[in-house]
Design an enzyme around this catalytic site. Sequence first.
Site, PDB file in Angstrom:
ATOM      1  N   HIS A  42      32.965   1.425  -9.450  1.00 15.55           N
ATOM      2  CA  HIS A  42      33.534   1.811  -8.148  1.00 15.55           C
ATOM      3  C   HIS A  42      32.634   2.828  -7.446  1.00 15.55           C
ATOM      4  O   HIS A  42      32.441   2.765  -6.229  1.00 15.55           O
ATOM      5  CB  HIS A  42      34.923   2.433  -8.344  1.00 15.55           C
ATOM      6  CG  HIS A  42      35.939   1.500  -8.933  1.00 15.55           C
ATOM      7  ND1 HIS A  42      36.471   1.673 -10.183  1.00 15.55           N
ATOM      8  CD2 HIS A  42      36.523   0.388  -8.426  1.00 15.55           C
ATOM      9  CE1 HIS A  42      37.347   0.716 -10.426  1.00 15.55           C
ATOM     10  NE2 HIS A  42      37.399  -0.082  -9.392  1.00 15.55           N
ATOM     11  N   SER A 193      38.347  -1.415 -15.486  1.00 16.63           N
ATOM     12  CA  SER A 193      39.433  -0.518 -15.883  1.00 16.63           C
ATOM     13  C   SER A 193      40.136  -1.026 -17.132  1.00 16.63           C
ATOM     14  O   SER A 193      40.672  -0.240 -17.911  1.00 16.63           O
ATOM     15  CB  SER A 193      40.440  -0.397 -14.743  1.00 16.63           C
ATOM     16  OG  SER A 193      39.791   0.082 -13.582  1.00 16.63           O
TER      17      SER A 193
END
Length: 289
Positions: A42, A193
């Site tokens: 990210h 994640s």
Amino acid sequence: LSRVNLEIIARPAAILERVQSWRKQGLRVALVPTMGNLHQGHATLVAKAREHAQRVVVSIFVNPLQFGPNEDFQTYPRTPVEDRALLEQYQADVLFAPEVSDMYPRGMDNHTMVQVPELSDILCGVVRPGHFVGVATVVAKLFNAVQPDVALFGEKDFQQLAIIKRMTIDLGIPLKVIGIETVRDADGLAMSSRNRYLSVEQRALSPHIYTTLSAVVQQLSQGQRDFTMLEAVATQQLLQAGFKPDYVSIRDADTLRLPSEQSRKLVVLTAARLGRARLIDNVQVELSR
Ligand code: PAF
């Protein structure tokens, strides 16, 4: 060097007002849509966004619409404090963090859905029915809520990126969708994640995914064109290493269809379960002949 003036906005009306005032000043605006639990992948999207725009909005919204009834919506990692620190460090301008009730004020039943045909029902769409309708719907809503000039997504979710590009073109949404190369840990595991679902032993096994895909790419580069055989061998390798692969598939990178004689860019994609985690990854390859 972190800065403290990360603005946090929850209401769709408020983020649109902020973005419109920027755009009136002639500033270009980038959106990085995420579900939070931010990692280096990210961070790379935020840094790349800076190259395309003077203002960067990151959205964090764990979208219930894209999770199946037996999937991990409730347990999906939520780390708001760490996320804010990372966004400050990478100098995002605004965190758009709506609640479910901000995004779906009438609830999700009977909500208008965005269905991208063909691309949504293959590969991950087979095992996750409804998933890509949930993704396309929320991304269309985020695009309308923020109205950025560009939006950036990671190529790790290659099928998702293809669906979002198609939706944006089909619906004539006036922004540019940009895919950014997958960020990997040093041993090759694509950052995600959901990697935190892996035990220490599973984490040690997980680089097999990238190794297996890379071996297929090498065979393709060397002229091997028996796709079915390559897919079967790779599937077998993953099974032997202890994974439960949903698929290993060689596709045309532009269409996600089976490769044709004309296909020049291919992508090798896989989804494989390892314990609680369902890992996905892909590697692209340009054919020279
Ligand atoms: O890739 C994700 O994190 C999500 O699918 C997205 C694009 C933010 C939509 O919820």
